[in-house]
Design an enzyme around this catalytic site. Structure first.
Site, PDB file in Angstrom:
ATOM      1  N   ASN A   1     -13.905   0.956   8.373  1.00 43.18           N
ATOM      2  CA  ASN A   1     -13.490   0.743   6.989  1.00 43.18           C
ATOM      3  C   ASN A   1     -12.353   1.711   6.703  1.00 43.18           C
ATOM      4  O   ASN A   1     -12.417   2.882   7.074  1.00 43.18           O
ATOM      5  CB  ASN A   1     -14.657   1.001   6.023  1.00 43.18           C
ATOM      6  CG  ASN A   1     -14.276   0.709   4.582  1.00 43.18           C
ATOM      7  OD1 ASN A   1     -13.315  -0.017   4.310  1.00 43.18           O
ATOM      8  ND2 ASN A   1     -15.007   1.302   3.648  1.00 43.18           N
ATOM      9  N   GLY A   2     -11.294   1.250   6.048  1.00 46.85           N
ATOM     10  CA  GLY A   2     -10.160   2.100   5.749  1.00 46.85           C
ATOM     11  C   GLY A   2      -8.869   1.517   6.289  1.00 46.85           C
ATOM     12  O   GLY A   2      -8.808   0.340   6.670  1.00 46.85           O
TER      13      GLY A   2
ATOM     14  N   CYS B   1     -14.420  -2.429   3.097  1.00 51.68           N
ATOM     15  CA  CYS B   1     -15.325  -3.159   3.965  1.00 51.68           C
ATOM     16  C   CYS B   1     -16.667  -2.454   3.969  1.00 51.68           C
ATOM     17  O   CYS B   1     -16.794  -1.326   3.504  1.00 51.68           O
ATOM     18  CB  CYS B   1     -14.767  -3.236   5.383  1.00 51.68           C
ATOM     19  SG  CYS B   1     -13.096  -3.920   5.461  1.00 51.68           S
TER      20      CYS B   1
ATOM     21  N   TRP C   1     -13.200  -7.086   4.001  1.00 53.06           N
ATOM     22  CA  TRP C   1     -12.203  -7.456   3.011  1.00 53.06           C
ATOM     23  C   TRP C   1     -10.858  -7.166   3.654  1.00 53.06           C
ATOM     24  O   TRP C   1     -10.547  -6.028   3.983  1.00 53.06           O
ATOM     25  CB  TRP C   1     -12.392  -6.646   1.732  1.00 53.06           C
ATOM     26  CG  TRP C   1     -11.444  -7.007   0.632  1.00 53.06           C
ATOM     27  CD1 TRP C   1     -11.566  -8.019  -0.261  1.00 53.06           C
ATOM     28  CD2 TRP C   1     -10.219  -6.335   0.305  1.00 53.06           C
ATOM     29  NE1 TRP C   1     -10.497  -8.028  -1.131  1.00 53.06           N
ATOM     30  CE2 TRP C   1      -9.653  -6.997  -0.802  1.00 53.06           C
ATOM     31  CE3 TRP C   1      -9.550  -5.231   0.842  1.00 53.06           C
ATOM     32  CZ2 TRP C   1      -8.454  -6.607  -1.379  1.00 53.06           C
ATOM     33  CZ3 TRP C   1      -8.339  -4.841   0.262  1.00 53.06           C
ATOM     34  CH2 TRP C   1      -7.807  -5.530  -0.832  1.00 53.06           C
TER      35      TRP C   1
END
Length: 610
Positions: free
Chosen positions: A100-101, A2, A75
């Site tokens: 993100n992650g 992301c 995403w």
């Protein structure tokens, strides 16, 4: 995978955040969102399913101005693409967070938080982090301390941006296993997953290291290590251009990038060849002494980069250099034997591929002789963490399906094979010939690109196909794999690739008149054997599409045999040249099928999660 962008300033940050998201859209485009604090300390959030333009349209209808804000393009990993799963996530009206992650222990944390009365609205692991920070904020009354306590309980990879209406002058950021950078302005500061997101507002950056937590205000920022110590991180000035790449006369970025290959290959060779030799100094000041100690090479990569590594193995072994090539997501979870004198080579377009980074760190911990990164992004984690570096100089690649990055990776690997090969069986005369052939490559690529109209006509045959089979032998087998990958990535046609000699060991059962078989046929010692394999296809009614060197006598006849001729090409550079018509084939088939060429479904450019 992301994209995060955040800003704290004395101006409305929404335009900065939106431009940052547009520049990060290669990291994910199933949803996007923004959260800001207005001048009355009200937390505002706008989210939309789809690309960043959908969020822009929503903000036009529902403005959310603020001088502090965070934004995100997603995403999906946990939860389907939907507005309720889109970031930022909030905990009540107190705080907002982007992530993100992947949080691996989110289920245990979620159960704990539900037991404390927190209610969850999404299916994501990220919402757990938002509520966890909110829990500690209620106890600490300090946003930095709350984030530090929260991240100490997280298992997995994350980069975070957090804002709270109780502290409108602070933006907190944290990084572990997922890239995050601070952008330094005058009276304003920023965070982002990639420096490219912030180039319109700053050229000066600080890259957070593993475990760092940063506290940003308009006038200053401080960084704390995992153990809470105040630390200094080096500042860097980016050499990247702020301009967003445009398509020029091309319909898609991918087509533009395919046609840029002669120029970027020339750039990759520039200053690295002299007097018929490869200059070892292009790998780094200490490269020569390290290469003298290399006894074998471990190449690790993912996807397209893995295919480049597979080609390199043929080159290295031809000159007596033992080499292995492995998928990073497998290598990192094995117990690989790393003998003394092992050069660990990692390949990545973005330099942020999570599995490749983890494999690099594991190899270093196991005592490899040295690490070499072949990468396209100079500010990336892979580059910063490797002892030696060879940049591919492909320029920014916008299309998700890699094209020019792949060919420049092959060029970089060819240079590596030469400098290592000269320590084994590659003599001076053979090196001079190899260098001369490399210098021909830009012109050979131009010749291959001139076949574009022919390939476009050929692509019309594939419009209604559901499957395709690619074949190659030797160094062209990885090129067949790459051709199949490109076709499936952007046209959504199911495609597989095999070494042509394996055809009779199973894949031949798939061959019928409805199964197109695509084969690459350079002029080398194996082409007669490949033609024998193709006779097996013809005997079973299979339709053949052959990309053949003009010097190769195909001697296969019939209406179901289509031959596209490629100008005579030295075998050493044939992998780069023959990949071009396969890229063009995938592109034109995708256009005919009406898919989103530059941003194919379910995929993202930079894979920063496992």
């Amino acid at each position: 995978m992301c994209g995060i962008v955040g800003a704290i300033a004395e101006r409305n940050v929404v335009p900065i955040l939106l431009e940052g998201l547009r520049r990060l859209e290669y990291r994910g485009y199933d949803s996007a969102g923004i959260a800001t604090l207005d001048d009355e300390r009200r937390l505002q959030r706008v989210r939309a399913v789809g690309k960043v333009q959908a969020l822009t349209d929503s903000l036009a209808a529902n403005p959310a101005p603020g001088r502090l804000g965070i934004a995100h393009t997603r995403w999906a990993t946990h939860g389907v693409p939907s507005e309720r799963n889109a970031h930022p996530h909030v905990s009540g009206s107190e705080l907002a967070l982007v992530h993100n992650g992947i949080i691996e222990n989110y289920k245990d944390l979620k159960a704990e938080l539900e037991g404390l009365g927190y209610r969850f609205e999404s299916e994501t692991d990220t919402e757990v982090v938002a509520h966890l920070v909110a829990r500690y904020l209620a106890e600490e009354r300090d946003l930095l301390a709350a984030v530090q306590r929260a991240v100490s309980r997280l298992t997995g990879a994350y980069s975070l941006g957090v804002i709270s209406r109780h502290e409108p002058g602070r933006l907190i950021a944290a990084r572990q296993g997922s890239p995050l950078v601070i952008g330094i302005g005058i009276g304003e500061h920023f965070i982002a997953s990639d420096v490219f997101a912030l180039l319109p507002v700053t050229q000066e950056f600080v890259f957070l290291e593993e475990g760092d937590v940063a506290d940003l205000s308009r006038s200053a920022f401080t960084i704390y290590a995992r153990d809470g110590r105040l630390v200094e991180r080096a500042r860097a000035t980016s050499a990247q251009s702020a301009g967003v790449a445009d398509k020029g006369p091309y319909r898609h970025y991918m087509l533009k990038e395919i046609h840029e290959q002669p120029a970027v290959v020339a750039d990759t060779l520039e200053g690295r060849l002299h007097g018929g030799r490869v200059l070892e100094s292009c790998f780094g000041h200490e490269a020569g002494a390290l290469f003298d100690q290399v006894r074998q090479v471990h190449i690790v990569a993912c996807g397209t980069s893995y295919h480049a590594g597979m080609v390199a193995r043929y080159w290295l072994e031809a000159w007596g250099v033992p080499a292995t090539v492995e998928v990073a997501s497998e290598y990192r979870y094995r117990d690989p034997v790393i003998p003394p004198g092992t050069l660990f080579v990692s390949i990545s377009q973005s330099g942020e591929t999570a599995d490749t980074l983890a494999a690099l760190r594991g190899a270093k911990a196991r005592g490899c002789l040295a690490s070499l990164a072949i990468c396209n992004v100079p500010e990336s984690s892979l580059v910063r963490e490797s002892a030696l570096v060879l940049m591919t100089r492909a320029g920014r690649e916008i299309g998700v399906a890699s094209t020019k990055a792949f060919t420049t990776q092959l060029v970089a690997l060819r240079l590596l094979a030469i400098v290592l090969g000269r320590r084994h069986s590659l003599d001076a005369a053979a090196e001079t010939q190899a260098v001369a052939e490399l210098m021909q490559l830009p012109a050979r690529l131009e010749q291959a690109l001139a076949l574009d109209p022919v390939v476009e006509h050929l692509a019309e045959t594939f419009g209604a196909k559901a499957h395709a089979l690619f074949l190659g032998r030797g160094a062209q087998f990885p090129i067949a794999l790459e051709g199949a990958l490109k076709l499936k990535e952007i046209s959504y046609i199911h495609a597989e690739a095999y070494a042509a000699g394996e055809l009779k060991h199973g894949p031949l059962a798939l061959v019928d008149p409805a199964m197109p078989v695509i084969c690459v046929l350079p002029d080398n010692a194996l082409h007669e054997k490949v033609i024998s394999n193709l006779q097996e296809v013809r005997a079973r009614g299979g339709e053949l599409f052959l990309f053949a060197d003009e010097a190769v006598d195909v001697h296969l006849d019939g209406d179901a045999v289509h031959v596209l001729r490629i100008a005579p090409t030295p075998d050493s550079i044939a992998p780069m040249v023959f990949t071009v018509p396969l890229q063009l084939l995938a592109y034109h088939v995708a256009v005919l099928r009406g898919t989103d060429v530059d941003q194919p479904r379910n995929l993202a450019k930079s894979v920063t999660v496992e």
